[in-house]
Structures are given as C-alpha cells and as structure tokens.
Design a protein around this motif. Structure first.
Motif, short mmCIF file in Angstrom:
data_model
loop_
_atom_site.label_atom_id
_atom_site.label_comp_id
_atom_site.label_asym_id
_atom_site.label_seq_id
_atom_site.Cartn_x
_atom_site.Cartn_y
_atom_site.Cartn_z
N PRO A 118 40.47 26.72 22.21
CA PRO A 118 41.73 27.44 22.05
C PRO A 118 41.99 27.81 20.60
N GLY A 119 42.32 29.07 20.40
CA GLY A 119 42.57 29.58 19.04
C GLY A 119 41.33 30.20 18.45
N SER A 120 40.28 29.41 18.23
CA SER A 120 39.10 29.94 17.54
C SER A 120 38.13 30.68 18.46
N GLU A 121 38.14 30.36 19.77
CA GLU A 121 37.31 31.03 20.77
C GLU A 121 35.82 30.78 20.58
N HIS A 122 35.44 29.66 20.01
CA HIS A 122 34.03 29.30 19.92
C HIS A 122 33.56 28.72 21.26
N PRO A 123 32.39 29.13 21.75
CA PRO A 123 31.89 28.63 23.05
C PRO A 123 31.27 27.23 22.91
N PHE A 124 31.98 26.21 23.39
CA PHE A 124 31.51 24.84 23.37
C PHE A 124 30.94 24.47 24.74
N GLU A 125 29.94 23.61 24.74
CA GLU A 125 29.41 23.03 25.96
C GLU A 125 29.33 21.52 25.79
N LEU A 126 29.81 20.78 26.79
CA LEU A 126 29.78 19.32 26.78
C LEU A 126 28.84 18.83 27.87
N TYR A 127 27.99 17.87 27.54
CA TYR A 127 26.99 17.36 28.49
C TYR A 127 26.76 15.88 28.20
N TYR A 128 26.11 15.21 29.13
CA TYR A 128 25.66 13.83 28.89
C TYR A 128 24.16 13.67 29.11
N ASP A 129 23.68 14.05 30.27
CA ASP A 129 22.28 13.81 30.62
C ASP A 129 21.35 14.71 29.81
N ILE A 130 20.32 14.11 29.22
CA ILE A 130 19.30 14.87 28.51
C ILE A 130 18.00 14.07 28.53
N GLU A 131 16.91 14.77 28.71
CA GLU A 131 15.60 14.12 28.79
C GLU A 131 15.15 13.63 27.42
N ARG A 132 14.20 12.69 27.42
CA ARG A 132 13.68 12.10 26.19
C ARG A 132 12.14 12.18 26.22
N PRO A 133 11.60 13.38 26.09
CA PRO A 133 10.14 13.53 26.21
C PRO A 133 9.40 12.97 25.00
N LEU A 134 8.17 12.52 25.25
CA LEU A 134 7.30 12.06 24.17
C LEU A 134 6.60 13.26 23.54
N ALA A 135 6.36 13.18 22.24
CA ALA A 135 5.61 14.23 21.56
C ALA A 135 4.14 14.16 21.99
N PRO A 136 3.43 15.28 21.95
CA PRO A 136 1.99 15.25 22.27
C PRO A 136 1.24 14.37 21.27
N PRO A 137 0.12 13.78 21.68
CA PRO A 137 -0.61 12.82 20.83
C PRO A 137 -0.94 13.36 19.44
N GLU A 138 -1.21 14.65 19.32
CA GLU A 138 -1.64 15.19 18.02
C GLU A 138 -0.53 15.18 16.97
N ILE A 139 0.75 15.02 17.37
CA ILE A 139 1.83 14.94 16.38
C ILE A 139 2.69 13.70 16.57
N SER A 140 2.32 12.79 17.45
CA SER A 140 3.13 11.59 17.70
C SER A 140 3.07 10.65 16.51
N SER A 141 4.09 9.82 16.37
CA SER A 141 4.20 8.89 15.25
C SER A 141 4.12 7.45 15.74
N LYS A 142 3.58 6.57 14.89
CA LYS A 142 3.57 5.15 15.20
C LYS A 142 4.92 4.49 14.91
N LEU A 143 5.80 5.21 14.22
CA LEU A 143 7.15 4.73 14.01
C LEU A 143 7.97 4.96 15.28
N LEU A 144 8.45 3.90 15.90
CA LEU A 144 9.10 4.02 17.19
C LEU A 144 10.41 4.80 17.13
#
Length: 328
Positions: A118-144
């Motif tokens: 309201p007022g500024s008219e910026h398009p906001f989106e609210l969510y909760y669920d989001i996936e947590r994919p692993l990076a491919p082996p060629e760029i993955s890190s040993k830091l958890l």
C-alpha cells in the motif's frame, strides 16, 4: 493464556529473493554467474535461478529474459508454513488485493501470496517452502555451511533490497511495512516535514529492506539490490576488476555512515539494474534499540569516507528502474 498457547501471529524471516527482468539474459548471466561467482541452480526457458555460495536454499536471484528491465517481484520468506495463509487473511481484512502464486510457477519454491505494498505499489511475494538442492560435485564445498565453493568475486548471499516511492506515499508505505509486516525501524534520514529514507529489518541486520523517496516522484521504483561479500579487501578487488571490464560504475568504493558497511555500486550490463556489493556493517541485538535519526546536515550519513554518492540534481545515483504490477 499459557506460554504454550501464545501465538505471535505471522512473521517474516528474511529477504528471500529478487526477480529481475533483463533484456539480455546471457549478458546478465555473465555478470552474476561468471564475474560475481553465483551458482546457476536451474535454468528453464528464459529464466535462470541463482544463489550465493553460502545460500543453502534454491535461489536468491531470478533472472528472466524480457523486453523491459523491470523488477518482477521482491520475495520474503515467512517464519512458519501457516504464515503465508495468515498474512493473506490479514491483507484481505485490510482490503488489499492478493494473488495466489502456485508452487509450479517459481522453480524450487512453494505456494506464495503476491500483493502490492500500500502506497508504494511494489510487488511483494511471501512464501515459506523452498527446496535445498546440493551443488554439483565440480563446485561443491567441504564446508557444510557453504552451498558451493567460492568462485569469481565471491557473492555470499542476498543482503538487502532498496525501494523508492513518491514523497506523498513514502510515509504510508514505510508505516505499513512496520505495522503489517513487522519490520523494525533501525535508522532514518529525515527533514522536518518529510521522511527521506528508512532502513528496516526483521533480522539483526540494520536493514533487510530500505525505502525512500524517488527523485522522479514515482511509486514502485527500484534503486538497488545488495549482495554480501566477505570483507573490504574483496570489495576493492571487485572495484579493480569492474573498472578493467568497463562495467558501468555507480558509486564507491566507500563506507556508509548509516549501517557502517563498505559499498560499491555498479550496474548489471544486461539490464541496467543497480547492484551494490556490500561488506561489513553491524548487527542489532538490543531488544530496546532506539531508531537512529540522521538529517541532511549530518554529512557522514551516506558516505563516512571514500567516493561520495552522486545525489545532487541530475546525479546518476538517483536513477531507478521500474517494478511490475500485481499481475506479471
């Protein structure tokens, strides 16, 4: 009411992602992926999803090939799954029109609610669920705690978003963000009769979002998105490389008085959207924090030291890009 029965109501967790439209997707990808070092998690028919090397969720940046350089959405994650629906009900009671965004519409993300602030008219989106994919082996890190290895200039994560609106709507929009979404006012810039800018957060950061007055007096304007990098030396390295590659300069390097972070502003070559590389700053842990108020007479607010921001009449730092409406 017992402690077990207490419900604080719906709350935001943090700034989750920004969706930028770009007329030249490949050029934008070379900037964010190859230069800044962000990981392309997924790319589907003209839309790419990226994240920093310390972001474990699916994405914080969406790039879409389109004719106009427009910000399609500013997205925030909520604290609990039920908070999406609870916020939607709150908005309905306030007479705010909302759209349900189905799970399939944004890769890696669950259902969301979309609305205009309201007022500024910026398009906001609210969510909760989001996936947590692993990076491919060629760029993955040993830091958890890292989603991938550090590459390029080393963008760690999305830091904050800076919005602008007209002088007649800034008070309404800033007040609504605090009262309805729970943002806390951390620092402000004010002249006696007008709020110039406000730095707001739901986390211990000084700001997850900032909102201020646009130079062209329009609503729904986007000033910049900030990505966090590890230290000041990295920022100076970035400045060196940006100059060498003829990336359009914005301002910096320097250090803000407000927020106390070091900054470098540049422009995405594919879209012209302004990007801030951001390092340092301070955290707010005090539950009784009192808003810090700056005025234009306090000269060190914008720049504590370094390259001053070009905020005079016609200054390039005042330029903005537009946001989309309720429906994409």
């Amino acid at each position: 009411m017992t402690q077990a029965e207490y419900d604080p109501g719906p709350r935001l967790a943090h700034a989750g992602s920004i969706h930028l439209g770009t007329p030249d997707l490949e050029r934008s990808l070379r900037f964010y992926r190859d230069l800044l070092g962000m990981e392309v998690v997924e790319q589907i028919s003209g839309t790419a999803y990226l994240r920093g090397y310390q972001e474990l969720t699916h994405h914080s940046l969406i790039l879409t090939q389109q004719a106009e350089a427009t910000v399609n959405a500013y997205s925030f994650r909520v604290q609990r799954p039920q908070d999406v629906e609870l916020f939607a009900s709150r908005f309905e009671e306030q007479g705010i029109t909302t759209l349900e965004i189905p799970k399939a519409q944004v890769a890696g993300r669950g259902e969301a609610v979309r609305f205009l602030v309201p007022g500024s008219e910026h398009p906001f989106e609210l969510y909760y669920d989001i996936e947590r994919p692993l990076a491919p082996p060629e760029i993955s890190s040993k830091l958890l705690s890292n989603s991938s290895r550090r590459r390029g200039l080393g963008v760690r994560r999305l830091d904050h978003i800076n919005l602008q609106t007209s002088p007649t709507t800034v008070d309404e929009a800033e007040g609504w963000l605090r009262e309805s979404l729970g943002f806390k006012r951390r620092e402000i810039l004010r002249v006696p009769e007008l709020l110039i800018a406000s730095w707001l957060s739901v986390t211990p950061q000084v700001h997850d979002v900032a909102i201020g007055v646009s130079a062209d007096e329009q609503t729904g304007r986007f000033h910049h998105v900030a990505f966090n990098i590890e230290n000041f030396h990295d920022l100076l390295t970035a400045a060196d490389q940006m100059r060498d590659l003829d990336i359009e300069w914005g301002a910096g390097p320097g250090k803000h008085g407000i927020g106390q972070a070091m900054y470098l502003y540049v422009h995405d070559p594919g879209s012209g959207h302004r990007v801030e590389l951001y390092s340092g700053g301070y955290l707010i842990l005090d539950p009784e924090w009192r808003t810090l108020e700056w005025t234009p007479n306090l000269e060190h607010g914008a720049t504590w030291y370094g390259h001053s921001l070009d905020t005079g009449p016609g200054g390039s730092f005042l330029s903005t890009t537009p946001s989309a409406g309720l429906e994409l």
